[in-house]
Design a protein around this motif. Sequence first.
Motif, PDB file in Angstrom:
ATOM      1  N   ALA A 291       0.830  -1.209   0.000  1.00  0.00           N
ATOM      2  CA  ALA A 291       0.000   0.000   0.000  1.00  0.00           C
ATOM      3  C   ALA A 291       0.864   1.257   0.000  1.00  0.00           C
ATOM      4  CB  ALA A 291      -0.921  -0.010   1.225  1.00  0.00           C
ATOM      5  N   PHE A 292       1.883   1.274   0.873  1.00  0.00           N
ATOM      6  CA  PHE A 292       2.785   2.430   0.928  1.00  0.00           C
ATOM      7  C   PHE A 292       3.557   2.581  -0.386  1.00  0.00           C
ATOM      8  CE2 PHE A 292       2.881   2.112   5.802  1.00  0.00           C
ATOM      9  CZ  PHE A 292       2.016   3.187   5.944  1.00  0.00           C
ATOM     10  N   PHE A 293       3.931   1.458  -0.989  1.00  0.00           N
ATOM     11  CA  PHE A 293       4.683   1.497  -2.252  1.00  0.00           C
ATOM     12  C   PHE A 293       3.840   2.137  -3.363  1.00  0.00           C
ATOM     13  CE2 PHE A 293       5.872  -0.539  -6.324  1.00  0.00           C
ATOM     14  CZ  PHE A 293       7.201  -0.106  -6.406  1.00  0.00           C
ATOM     15  N   VAL A 294       2.575   1.722  -3.466  1.00  0.00           N
ATOM     16  CA  VAL A 294       1.689   2.269  -4.492  1.00  0.00           C
ATOM     17  C   VAL A 294       1.430   3.755  -4.241  1.00  0.00           C
ATOM     18  CG1 VAL A 294      -0.652   2.172  -5.449  1.00  0.00           C
ATOM     19  CG2 VAL A 294       0.594   0.057  -4.987  1.00  0.00           C
ATOM     20  N   LEU A 295       1.183   4.106  -2.992  1.00  0.00           N
ATOM     21  CA  LEU A 295       0.935   5.514  -2.656  1.00  0.00           C
ATOM     22  C   LEU A 295       2.155   6.380  -2.947  1.00  0.00           C
ATOM     23  CD1 LEU A 295      -1.032   4.965   0.666  1.00  0.00           C
ATOM     24  CD2 LEU A 295      -1.946   6.015  -1.408  1.00  0.00           C
ATOM     25  N   LYS A 296       3.336   5.805  -2.740  1.00  0.00           N
ATOM     26  CA  LYS A 296       4.564   6.539  -3.045  1.00  0.00           C
ATOM     27  C   LYS A 296       4.696   6.753  -4.548  1.00  0.00           C
ATOM     28  CE  LYS A 296       9.532   6.619  -2.059  1.00  0.00           C
ATOM     29  NZ  LYS A 296      10.664   5.915  -1.412  1.00  0.00           N
ATOM     30  N   LEU A 297       4.362   5.736  -5.343  1.00  0.00           N
ATOM     31  CA  LEU A 297       4.390   5.863  -6.801  1.00  0.00           C
ATOM     32  C   LEU A 297       3.429   6.948  -7.285  1.00  0.00           C
ATOM     33  CD1 LEU A 297       4.542   2.185  -8.141  1.00  0.00           C
ATOM     34  CD2 LEU A 297       6.363   3.898  -8.204  1.00  0.00           C
ATOM     35  N   LEU A 298       2.295   7.057  -6.610  1.00  0.00           N
ATOM     36  CA  LEU A 298       1.296   8.054  -6.976  1.00  0.00           C
ATOM     37  C   LEU A 298       1.641   9.446  -6.445  1.00  0.00           C
ATOM     38  CD1 LEU A 298      -1.968   5.971  -6.309  1.00  0.00           C
ATOM     39  CD2 LEU A 298      -1.014   6.592  -8.544  1.00  0.00           C
ATOM     40  N   GLY A 299       2.721   9.524  -5.650  1.00  0.00           N
ATOM     41  CA  GLY A 299       3.123  10.811  -5.085  1.00  0.00           C
ATOM     42  C   GLY A 299       2.243  11.270  -3.940  1.00  0.00           C
ATOM     43  N   LEU A 300       1.554  10.316  -3.289  1.00  0.00           N
ATOM     44  CA  LEU A 300       0.605  10.659  -2.225  1.00  0.00           C
ATOM     45  C   LEU A 300       1.137  10.358  -0.826  1.00  0.00           C
ATOM     46  CD1 LEU A 300      -2.648   9.223  -3.885  1.00  0.00           C
ATOM     47  CD2 LEU A 300      -1.887  11.609  -3.839  1.00  0.00           C
ATOM     48  N   LEU A 301       2.247   9.649  -0.734  1.00  0.00           N
ATOM     49  CA  LEU A 301       2.801   9.263   0.565  1.00  0.00           C
ATOM     50  C   LEU A 301       3.786  10.316   1.064  1.00  0.00           C
ATOM     51  CD1 LEU A 301       2.956   7.031   2.752  1.00  0.00           C
ATOM     52  CD2 LEU A 301       4.861   6.049   1.467  1.00  0.00           C
ATOM     53  N   GLN A 302       3.620  10.708   2.323  1.00  0.00           N
ATOM     54  CA  GLN A 302       4.491  11.713   2.926  1.00  0.00           C
ATOM     55  C   GLN A 302       5.217  11.145   4.140  1.00  0.00           C
ATOM     56  OE1 GLN A 302       2.060  15.692   3.058  1.00  0.00           O
ATOM     57  NE2 GLN A 302       0.668  14.006   3.462  1.00  0.00           N
ATOM     58  N   SER A 303       6.360  11.693   4.431  1.00  0.00           N
ATOM     59  CA  SER A 303       7.053  11.369   5.676  1.00  0.00           C
ATOM     60  C   SER A 303       6.373  12.162   6.793  1.00  0.00           C
ATOM     61  CB  SER A 303       8.518  11.777   5.573  1.00  0.00           C
ATOM     62  OG  SER A 303       8.627  13.196   5.506  1.00  0.00           O
ATOM     63  N   PRO A 304       6.529  11.753   8.061  1.00  0.00           N
ATOM     64  CA  PRO A 304       5.938  12.522   9.162  1.00  0.00           C
ATOM     65  C   PRO A 304       6.397  13.979   9.172  1.00  0.00           C
ATOM     66  CG  PRO A 304       6.619  10.370   9.948  1.00  0.00           C
ATOM     67  CD  PRO A 304       7.133  10.490   8.543  1.00  0.00           C
ATOM     68  N   GLU A 305       7.663  14.217   8.810  1.00  0.00           N
ATOM     69  CA  GLU A 305       8.212  15.579   8.826  1.00  0.00           C
ATOM     70  C   GLU A 305       7.521  16.478   7.806  1.00  0.00           C
ATOM     71  OE1 GLU A 305      10.600  12.866  10.896  1.00  0.00           O
ATOM     72  OE2 GLU A 305      10.045  12.746   8.764  1.00  0.00           O
ATOM     73  N   VAL A 306       7.060  15.892   6.698  1.00  0.00           N
ATOM     74  CA  VAL A 306       6.313  16.658   5.682  1.00  0.00           C
ATOM     75  C   VAL A 306       4.827  16.687   6.021  1.00  0.00           C
ATOM     76  CG1 VAL A 306       5.641  16.744   3.240  1.00  0.00           C
ATOM     77  CG2 VAL A 306       7.993  16.149   3.869  1.00  0.00           C
ATOM     78  N   GLY A 307       4.326  15.570   6.511  1.00  0.00           N
ATOM     79  CA  GLY A 307       2.893  15.443   6.806  1.00  0.00           C
ATOM     80  C   GLY A 307       2.390  16.368   7.890  1.00  0.00           C
ATOM     81  N   ILE A 308       3.296  16.870   8.736  1.00  0.00           N
ATOM     82  CA  ILE A 308       2.856  17.752   9.825  1.00  0.00           C
ATOM     83  C   ILE A 308       2.481  19.146   9.322  1.00  0.00           C
ATOM     84  CG2 ILE A 308       4.210  16.537  11.572  1.00  0.00           C
ATOM     85  CD1 ILE A 308       6.250  18.814  11.454  1.00  0.00           C
TER      86      ILE A 308
END
Length: 368
Positions: A291-308
């Motif tokens: 799931a994380f791999f696919v979301l990363k490919l789609l550019g939708l996955l963030q690290s906690p440091e960015v997600g805040i």
Amino acid sequence: MGLMEALIFLCKGQFWRMAVFWTLSLILSYLQLFAQTHFSRKSKLFDRCSSTSSSSNAAIRKPICIITGATCGLGAAVSYALAKEGYCVILAGRSLHSLSKVVSEIKEQIDDACVKAFQVDLSSYKSILSFKHSLQQWLLDSDFHCSVQLLINNAGILATSYRITTEQCDQMMSTNYIGPFCLTKLLLPLLEQSPIPSRVVNVTSFTHQNVSSMEVTRETICGQWFSKLSSYPFAHVYEYSKLCLLLFTYELHRQVGLAEKSHSVSVIAADPGVVKTNIMREIPSCLSWLAFFVLKLLGLLQSPEVGIGSVLDAVHAPPETSGVYFFGGNGRTLRSSRLSYNSKLAKDLWDASSQIFLERQLTFQDTT
């Protein structure tokens, strides 16, 4: 064993609800944000204001910030960021070992950091009440002003099985909604006592958009209704809990607006999007990795440091900002689902939740 567990999980409708519906609602949120930013005249960006300047907090030593779910991921990242900005950060979480580790890491990187950890289980009213008393005593012993400037309700879980708490509620509903509701109600007097404007930030989720209708009853709020089903609808329960938190945000905004003594308290929702944390720890590891791999490919996955980003936007929005939904970082806001703005539904949820809160108060008083 791991492969067989993953195959069984893969056959569950709830998994596909997460995989398809949640991904689509996330993409639609970003499309809505893009359209709003580029084509809407009503689009508004909120600049960040400093809450720790010497002029704004002359009446207090340091602004006090409480962050729940601060043992890792988003909560730990927000704790570090606010400690760096000069807040006195109160970390609240279930694991004392994990809390101690975060405290040590923050103090190693920030020499003058003011950080304190308290163990609290948001699925237990007794634990929440104990935390409140411990916090008040610590404020007195530490010579701080007996008030709180910022409460960030960040804690949340994604449980894949029905688990009942000692108070006969579903653990996910208790942790994600009932616990934050009770904690906020208990700490509201401390927020109202603040000599500078105070704020409640509720960390919610785009997944709330998948709830099309909602009936407010004690059984659904406490999650007892889900125990009657043949299989635990964990995706539905998570969505439901996040919608409840959002409805609570908007109703608390209305309630404090009506109360004269609460005029300096603002209430904001923050949606970080998808952040790589351990919230999917109960899902088979190979599926969560995929799931994380696919979301990363789609550019939708963030690290906690960015997600805040959206959480910090909510924290630093101008004091008069309240009742809004931050999403996407850079001071941007969105309109949440139509159902989340149903004021009658929000009021019914408030009344039912307040009744549960009152019953727990009376129960604890009787047992002590």
